[in-house]
Design a protein around this motif. Sequence first.
Motif, short mmCIF file in Angstrom:
data_model
loop_
_atom_site.label_atom_id
_atom_site.label_comp_id
_atom_site.label_asym_id
_atom_site.label_seq_id
_atom_site.Cartn_x
_atom_site.Cartn_y
_atom_site.Cartn_z
N UNK A 131 96.28 -39.46 26.10
CA UNK A 131 97.23 -39.66 25.01
C UNK A 131 97.53 -38.32 24.34
N UNK A 132 98.81 -38.05 24.15
CA UNK A 132 99.24 -36.84 23.46
C UNK A 132 99.97 -37.25 22.18
N UNK A 133 99.55 -36.70 21.04
CA UNK A 133 100.23 -36.95 19.77
C UNK A 133 100.89 -35.64 19.35
N UNK A 134 102.20 -35.62 19.45
CA UNK A 134 102.98 -34.43 19.12
C UNK A 134 103.51 -34.55 17.70
N UNK A 135 103.28 -33.53 16.89
CA UNK A 135 103.83 -33.49 15.53
C UNK A 135 104.71 -32.26 15.41
N UNK A 136 105.97 -32.47 15.05
CA UNK A 136 106.91 -31.35 14.98
C UNK A 136 107.81 -31.50 13.76
N UNK A 137 108.33 -30.35 13.25
CA UNK A 137 109.10 -30.39 12.00
C UNK A 137 110.53 -29.92 12.17
N UNK A 138 110.93 -29.49 13.37
CA UNK A 138 112.31 -29.05 13.57
C UNK A 138 112.63 -29.11 15.06
N UNK A 139 113.91 -28.99 15.43
CA UNK A 139 114.28 -29.05 16.84
C UNK A 139 113.64 -27.92 17.64
N UNK A 140 113.41 -28.19 18.92
CA UNK A 140 112.82 -27.18 19.80
C UNK A 140 113.84 -26.10 20.12
N UNK A 141 113.31 -24.88 20.31
CA UNK A 141 114.19 -23.77 20.71
C UNK A 141 114.26 -23.64 22.22
N UNK A 142 113.49 -24.45 22.98
CA UNK A 142 113.63 -24.48 24.42
C UNK A 142 113.82 -25.92 24.89
N UNK A 143 114.04 -26.08 26.17
CA UNK A 143 114.32 -27.42 26.72
C UNK A 143 113.03 -28.22 26.86
N UNK A 144 113.10 -29.49 26.48
CA UNK A 144 111.91 -30.35 26.57
C UNK A 144 112.02 -31.34 27.73
N UNK A 145 113.21 -31.50 28.33
CA UNK A 145 113.44 -32.56 29.30
C UNK A 145 112.47 -32.52 30.48
N UNK A 146 112.39 -31.38 31.16
CA UNK A 146 111.53 -31.27 32.34
C UNK A 146 110.07 -31.48 32.03
N UNK A 147 109.51 -30.76 31.05
CA UNK A 147 108.09 -30.97 30.70
C UNK A 147 107.78 -32.40 30.25
N UNK A 148 108.72 -33.03 29.50
CA UNK A 148 108.48 -34.41 29.05
C UNK A 148 108.40 -35.35 30.23
N UNK A 149 109.31 -35.15 31.19
CA UNK A 149 109.32 -35.98 32.39
C UNK A 149 108.03 -35.80 33.18
N UNK A 150 107.56 -34.54 33.27
CA UNK A 150 106.33 -34.26 34.02
C UNK A 150 105.13 -34.95 33.39
N UNK A 151 105.08 -35.01 32.06
CA UNK A 151 103.98 -35.71 31.39
C UNK A 151 103.97 -37.19 31.77
N UNK A 152 105.16 -37.79 31.80
CA UNK A 152 105.25 -39.21 32.17
C UNK A 152 104.83 -39.42 33.61
N UNK A 153 105.23 -38.48 34.48
CA UNK A 153 104.84 -38.57 35.88
C UNK A 153 103.33 -38.55 36.03
#
Length: 1507
Positions: A131-153
């Motif tokens: 389980x990963x609990x991510x806490x963030x306060x503003x938009x990312x300055x890089x792309x999250x799509x690929x890494x997010x997909x890899x976590x789900x995989x």
Amino acid sequence: QRESYHLALVSRMQTQIQSNAVKRDIVFLLDGSDNTRDGFQEIKLFVKSIVESLSVSESQDRVSVVQFADKTEVNFDLNSHKAKNDTLNAIDNLRHKGGRRLNVGAALQFVRHSVFTSSTGSRRLEGVPQILILLTSKPSTDSVRGPAFALKEHEIVSVGIGVGNANLSELEMIAFKPGFTYKVTDFSMLRSIQSQLGATLNMNKDTEETLNGISDLVGSNKRDIVFLLDGSDESRNGLPAIREFIRRTAEELDIEEDKVRVAVVQYSDDPKIYFNLKTHRSKKAIIYAVRSLRHKGGRPRNTGAALQFVQDHVFTASSGSRRLEGVPQILFLLTGGKSSDDVSGAALSLKQIGVLSFAIGMKNAKQEELQKIAFSSRFVFNLPVFGELLSIQPEIASPQRDIVFLLDGSDVTRSDFPAMKNFVKRVVDALNVGENKDHVSVVQYSRDPQTDFSLNTYTEKQDVVAAVQQLNHKGGSLLNTGAALDYVRNNAFAESSGSRYQEGVPQILILLSGGRSQDDVASAAAALKRDKVVPFCVGTRNADILEQQMIAHNPSYAFSVIMICVSVSAVQAESIQRDIVFLLDSSDEMQNDFRAMLGFVERMVEKLNVDEDKDRVSVVQYSREPNVEFSLNTFQTKQSLAGNVGVLRHKGGRPRNTGAALQFVKDNVYTASSGSRRQQGVPQILVLFTGGRSSDDIRNAIEGLKQMGVMVFVVGAKNADTLEIQSMPQEASHAFFAADSSDLPDIEEQILSAIKTNPTRKDVVFLLDGSDDSQRRFPDIKDFVQGVVVDLNVSANRDRVAVVQYSNTAETSFNLRRYSTEDDVLDAVRGLRHKGGYPHNIGAALQYVRDYIFTSDSGSRLHEGVPQILILLSGGRSEDDIRTPVRMLKEMGVISIAIGTTDADTLELQTISHEPNYAFSINDYEELPTAKQDLPAENHIAFVSTSFVFVADSKKQDVVFLIDGSYDSRNGFEEIRGFIGKIVESLNLDENRDRVAVVQYNRDATANFYLNSYSSKNDVLNSIGTMRHKFGRPLNIGKALDFVRDSVFAASVGGRRAESVPQYLYLFSGGRSGDDVRGPAQSLKENGIKTFSIGTKNADTLEMQTISFTPAHYFHVTNFNNLQSIHPSVEATLRGVKETTEFPTVIDVLYINIKSADIVFLLDGSNDMRASERQILDFVREIVKQIEIGPSKVQVALTQYSTEPTTDFLLNTYSQKDDVLSHLSNVNLKGGTSLNTGVALDYVKNSVFSASSGSRAQQGVPQILILLSGRKSGDDVSGAVDRLRNAGIILYSIGLNNADRLEIEQLAHSPQAKYFIKEISDFPLVREQLLSTITSHKDTVTPGVDKVAVVQYSNNAELSFNLNTYNTRDDVLKHVASLQPKGGRPQNIGAALQFVKDKVLVSNAGGRRHEGAKQILVMLAGGRSRDSPRGPARMLKAAGVVTFAIGSRMANSAEMQVISSDPNYAYSVPDFVNLSRIQQSLMSQLTQMGVEEETKEGKNLDYLKNY
């Protein structure tokens, strides 16, 4: 209070989830940028509060904290701290990292590579949730799509928490699934989401992934979505926006074969499917296809025709639609202007079949037209330009629903109410609750209903969940479901309570019920449906399933467990032929409903393929008596049939005699004269429509229809009795209740789906090893073939059978055209004579069956599409090349099954077989059919889709499924569940019959349920349907085998080994074991547990075969997704093991020397034979050398012929072998130009087979004639052949040189008594075959005696004396006179018949079946059997035993008919003192069986008496 079993089950399941959830690896990934500096203290307090609720230890929860900004930094790893206090202290000591940029993508990648690893304490490989609990306060300055997909995989469950300016869509992309995101305005608000986050962490990941059933349907996790795109010339410029709209929508969908399916259709003047619902199975494939979409072009824009097209060709099962399974059907129409044709009719038709249509217009689209098309006004969007299309995409992606839970609050459910609340919370958790999203209400009821909260009470999910948690059980003794349904319709679904029905928001009711209603539910259910409310029903085992189906939107929305797993099998291909009879209740009570009934019939007829050679239909009305409106052969076209249905008049009358009507249909409609094709194997189907309880008894009539094989469907309406209509069909799912006429279309669809099955037809060819190596075991081979044939449906229009033997050459015993009844095939198989020869030329044999058997001339129906099946038995490696004929057979579509002994080449068998798993190995041919070795190898060839039908009998068995629960099987777990479910469906589950247990294993083994957990099939299937994958590593199969032996097959949990109940284990493995399996496997065998193993390509074959009861009990699949391909084989194996004693017991073949025979050689001595003279005379000499010559043994004579016959020596000329051989060494062929075989045959009959020439025919000595001929006779042979046969002379014919094949076949006394010699090398082969045939011929049995045995039976069978106990009549009579009754109860006739077959009619007990002695069983029964005699009786018949069945008045006459070999062999007496009445008739039957056989043969008479 009664326990509501299924709710308790879910309660236990939830407990298990919570206990599993305490072992987790949790990583906090915290925004450490400058943006969080002021709020970092609040962040630490929030993390601490979460950790406080965990069970932190090395063996339970582990925690890590990572900060990130422009770079990522680990504060502490998962294995850094082993106690909660240490972890809390470490959090207190955290220092803020700092940094200006926020690279969320890089941070996600970092934790995957560097934190969720074994070296840093991750237990992912052991199956512990990550389980990963991510806490963030503003938009990312890089792309999250690929890494997010890899976590789900990698199956890491990500939860996103946003504070302040965090990008919510970014968090939703990262989150493991919708609902795993939280947003607060500032850091001080973090504490407000603590309880929700804690609930998420307490939900086991696997459970979340597999939360099926109601939440799937209500939450629309399953959807079929069709995009209908305007491709006309005017819309060309809008294509980029349309493509992007579809792509974005697809991105947010859960696209998989079993979840969301997508189709795209373009239209202009005509429509065109770009891809349908079953074309693409992944999101990636859909998006790629959409990117490649090209504009169609064309004019005009015919939207109406396009809408009709998608209904007829896209929302169909053949295109992948799951509408009949209850999956929501959604249409997105995107159009750029007004249609050139009318859209009204097509739009209405789509609404009527339940398609939810969104109408999206752009540019010049007309609002009025869009409103006609859309399901409701809420689903209309009219945009000025194509570019605005993307602005409505988020709104469309968030559907709205009003959902009311109606909970049984009666006293019956008090103890299970917490489980009911948990269920509601779990469904709510899958919803998107919000002001403009999903609304929820809860109502409880018992005698009266009460609202706990309304649809407009709460707008936040957490408030709904909290309210559900606070619910108190209502209580009450009565259950008035009907009143409750009316209440929710009038109050819960009212505008004042928050219903948005007027806005077009779907109205959904979920009813949870623990029992049958005390009031009427039919009218209330109908009213709900009229108001467009969609009810789902969930009932425990005490609920009435028929009542639930009546209430539900359609029967597939009614479930019998809390955790629902919907499983609707795909609609099969349209049947080629069906005979369908509609039996309509036309009593006075049904007068007002008559038109609705006719409409039901008309709509069904419209969907049939009515034709003389396809579907035939009959309609019968009934009240007091039945009346045929038209028979099955009255109308031959759909048009004429439909026209006559439409003009039918109501019959009227009372009372309603349904039983008499059913009997009438059986006796008068399902007959050949009325057009029934039952005898040709055409499925017979009855659809009964009734409006009330029958005034007469229906049971006998229904039983008669079922015995005829009629498939019965019952539709009840009005006052129909639910128990009565449920008792009529073979399956409960074939009984329906129509609350009103609006239910009929759904029922029609279900009946049509159920009857769309093809009667299986098969052409089965046995290619048998007839080489010298197989000679001794040839009886076993024949028994194997018989065992398979009895489970076929042999007839000219169903299954056909051929047999070919091979050695160095191949020879047809009989082809596919030869026999059209099972008895004829079995007789021919019993009469097979071993071919002989050497070596094994399998390649040539395969080529032979291709060229000469799988042909139309030989009876093959290959060109009719009938499956062609070849079963090869091989006892050695082929001496020739097999590759070319194998390839050619596969190209023809022949399905080959190869069975080889240990001397066969395994690789060769796999090459020959259709697939490698169609190749089976056995130690020796004796293992083929034996009950002795418990190896039902014949059932391994229960042919793929053309599987045989094995009928379960009454025996008990304990069956345990041991399932691989490791990571190796995670992708195939659903298939394993479905596979086990299908096996369980075929069992006879009951506390006193079959029992089932399921165990999962990886490092350790865990029982899902034990052998005594459930006593009904439904309960077992429900439990299997809710199983979750165990996960973990490594795979310790040895440990798991020990576990099932000690803890699952144990008596304390339902094992019945002490009662001698057979115990079977089915092992599924997706990899190699991490421990030793040999000791545990051997221990299972020593305990009598028979193990069948199923392994994927990653499993170790040798390991699997070691575990299996024998190597032939191992099944191979490439992966678990291919399990269905072996289902028939595994099911048949299970059937075979259950009924293994029904297969012929192997009896060591008695190789009898020819004790006594008169043999005459008749040689063609004409000039044509001179070239073969030496070989012919050597042939005769070698035969003489192998037999024993003497006055009381074998006598030999030799005659030659051409124009006239000449005797060389007579039967009584020589009494010594040497004298015969000496004479033969001086013989020369006589010569001659013509050949008169007919004259020669008459000559040997009259002059050689005569007493004066030494014939001993009068003493019963077999008379044998061996004829060698080289060409066609110049005279007629038929009369001479008949005269020989009438004289009892057995003629073996051998053709040489230019012999006429038809004449040689005509001369032979049987098809097996003919031989052909094509070249010199064939002489020794034919000689050996001939000797083998003569020595095994029944007429070579020493003549003389009948033998008698007596068996008594009750609950078991007991031998009074054996066939070889007494040799005189006086001794037998003396013992019979002294018999005492055995005693005992009940009567198990099936077991007694099996005992006779296995223990009495066998060689070591005096049986002489292999010597040709007729086997006769006389069975006396004083009552009905407690067990099934069908299987043992069938196998006795297959073994050639003639059975007479005599029953008293208490016996079951149908049972007697089943047991007896012929209906005329079944007798009935009032009681046994009247046996003398039938004694003369019985003796007459025995006499009619053949005086000649009685004088020539012995008989084994076995008397089976019931005491």
